[in-house]
Design an enzyme around this catalytic site. Structure first.
Site, PDB file in Angstrom:
ATOM      1  N   GLY A  22      80.427  38.391  98.792  1.00 12.30           N
ATOM      2  CA  GLY A  22      79.772  37.551  99.793  1.00 12.30           C
ATOM      3  C   GLY A  22      78.262  37.574  99.646  1.00 12.30           C
ATOM      4  CG  LEU A  24      78.929  33.413  98.574  1.00 13.05           C
ATOM      5  CD1 LEU A  24      79.854  32.188  98.567  1.00 13.05           C
ATOM      6  CD2 LEU A  24      79.384  34.427  97.521  1.00 13.05           C
ATOM      7  CG  HIS A  28      77.750  34.907  94.409  1.00 13.43           C
ATOM      8  ND1 HIS A  28      76.722  35.262  95.252  1.00 13.43           N
ATOM      9  CD2 HIS A  28      78.300  36.062  93.972  1.00 13.43           C
ATOM     10  CE1 HIS A  28      76.653  36.586  95.331  1.00 13.43           C
ATOM     11  NE2 HIS A  28      77.597  37.101  94.561  1.00 13.43           N
ATOM     12  CG  ASP A 141      77.079  42.740  88.355  1.00  7.74           C
ATOM     13  OD1 ASP A 141      76.453  43.699  88.832  1.00  7.74           O
ATOM     14  OD2 ASP A 141      77.073  41.603  88.878  1.00  7.74           O
ATOM     15  CB  SER A 177      73.773  40.204  97.667  1.00  6.14           C
ATOM     16  OG  SER A 177      74.684  39.269  97.119  1.00  6.14           O
TER      17      SER A 177
HETATM   18  P1  AMP Z   1      78.847  40.448  93.749  1.00  2.00           P
HETATM   19  O1  AMP Z   1      79.004  39.602  94.968  1.00  2.00           O
HETATM   20  O2  AMP Z   1      77.487  41.046  93.595  1.00  2.00           O
HETATM   21  O3  AMP Z   1      79.965  41.446  93.601  1.00  2.00           O
HETATM   22  O4  AMP Z   1      78.980  39.461  92.519  1.00  2.00           O
HETATM   23  C1  AMP Z   1      80.116  38.644  92.374  1.00  2.00           C
HETATM   24  C2  AMP Z   1      80.102  37.996  91.026  1.00  2.00           C
HETATM   25  O5  AMP Z   1      78.928  37.201  90.881  1.00  2.00           O
HETATM   26  C3  AMP Z   1      80.069  39.021  89.889  1.00  2.00           C
HETATM   27  O6  AMP Z   1      80.890  38.552  88.834  1.00  2.00           O
HETATM   28  C4  AMP Z   1      78.629  39.027  89.499  1.00  2.00           C
HETATM   29  O7  AMP Z   1      78.412  39.417  88.155  1.00  2.00           O
HETATM   30  C5  AMP Z   1      78.265  37.580  89.709  1.00  2.00           C
HETATM   31  N1  AMP Z   1      76.810  37.460  89.860  1.00  2.00           N
HETATM   32  C6  AMP Z   1      76.009  38.164  90.692  1.00  2.00           C
HETATM   33  N2  AMP Z   1      74.722  37.811  90.522  1.00  2.00           N
HETATM   34  C7  AMP Z   1      74.706  36.855  89.562  1.00  2.00           C
HETATM   35  C8  AMP Z   1      73.680  36.081  88.931  1.00  2.00           C
HETATM   36  N3  AMP Z   1      72.382  36.223  89.253  1.00  2.00           N
HETATM   37  N4  AMP Z   1      74.032  35.202  87.976  1.00  2.00           N
HETATM   38  C9  AMP Z   1      75.338  35.048  87.631  1.00  2.00           C
HETATM   39  N5  AMP Z   1      76.357  35.733  88.188  1.00  2.00           N
HETATM   40  C10 AMP Z   1      76.050  36.624  89.142  1.00  2.00           C
END
Ligand code: AMP
Length: 273
Positions: A22, A24, A28, A141, A177
């Site tokens: 979340g 977002l 995301h 990540d 986030s």
């Molecule tokens: P999270 O909500 O941080 O667990 O991220 C969810 C998904 O979004 C994961 O696959 C992250 O690698 C991806 N994600 C987070 N930040 C970015 C970004 N800046 N660019 C691309 N994907 C992202």
């Protein structure tokens, strides 16, 4: 959710899954948009997974705003937002864990013990419940993405795991986030991460092959930000994540840096000429 997934499978629909915690942002949303372009139905999961947070980490204060996440997900092309409670995913008596061994040992795994076990366990569960054809993760990540690809292969899951490029702010800072934790002065300092990554890449492209020499420059650059403290800076084989003293093939430059009390990670892939 499991019943809906079964129905979608029976109808022969291609299902795209985008797992998130979340809060977002454009990172995301880029995953959701790609998923919408490649599937018949898109499921976004919003779940702040307690299993992947350490006892002294930010689970309690992690930003949560489901109404906003639903609105943004829909606008980006999601059909379903699945936001289970902890109880629903981990009913009492739950005691199974998934470990991806070697890939989890270093870097994030070393700094955040148990983190990848929590990630691998929840992603496996989400795959089980949603039965995706495709699943979308961010290169932001990078170690996590490799672990999930490994997990899908090792467990012979039918899902295809896609890893999409990191979406960045105009000053190069990777969207996250956790950027919301930064004061405006710290937010400016956070630009040392992408700056250091680009400097490292430039050195490689200019012919430098000694990781030590490149990393000492990276560390010098990061120390210029007054609130920055390096957790790790490494140049590794992009497939195994093992450190590479002399660079060759495809390498990943990995950074984890504290800016004040906020821990940021970033990375860059480079094909060594
Ligand atoms: P999270 O909500 O941080 O667990 O991220 C969810 C998904 O979004 C994961 O696959 C992250 O690698 C991806 N994600 C987070 N930040 C970015 C970004 N800046 N660019 C691309 N994907 C992202």
């Amino acid at each position: 959710m499991a019943l809906v997934s079964q129905q979608l499978a029976r109808q022969g629909k291609r299902v795209g899954l985008v797992p998130t915690m979340g809060a977002l942002h454009e990172g995301h949303l880029s995953l959701i948009r790609r998923s919408a372009s490649q599937n018949d139905a898109v499921i976004v999961t919003v779940f702040v997974n307690p299993l992947q947070f350490g006892p002294r980490e930010d689970f309690a204060r992690y930003p949560r705003n489901l109404a906003r996440d639903v609105r943004l997900s829909r606008a980006a092309g999601a059909d379903i937002v699945f936001a289970p409670s902890s109880r629903a995913l981990y009913p009492s008596g739950f005691q199974t864990r998934i470990d991806v061994d070697r890939l989890s040992e270093r870097w994030e795994g070393r700094s955040r013990p148990g983190h990848f076990r929590g990630v691998a366990t929840v992603v496996t569960l989400l795959f089980q419940v949603t039965r995706p054809t495709n699943a979308y993760f961010g290169q932001k990540d990078y170690q996590q993405a490799l672990i999930i690809q490994r997990l899908a292969r090792d467990l012979q899951l039918s899902v295809k795991v896609h890893v999409l490029p990191t979406v960045r702010e105009p000053d190069g800072v990777a969207m996250s986030s956790r950027n919301a934790y930064l004061t405006s002065a710290q937010r400016e300092q956070a630009a040392v991460l992408p700056r250091a990554l680009r400097a490292a890449r430039a050195r490689i492209l200019a012919g430098e092959r000694r990781a030590r020499s490149i990393l000492s420059r990276v560390r010098r650059l990061i120390r210029q930000a007054t609130d920055a403290r390096i957790d790790y800076a490494a140049i590794v084989d992009a497939r195994t994540l093992e450190p590479q003293p002399r660079l060759h093939g495809r390498v990943a430059i990995l950074l984890a840096v504290w800016i004040g009390r906020t821990r940021l990670i970033d990375n860059l892939l480079v094909d060594v000429p």
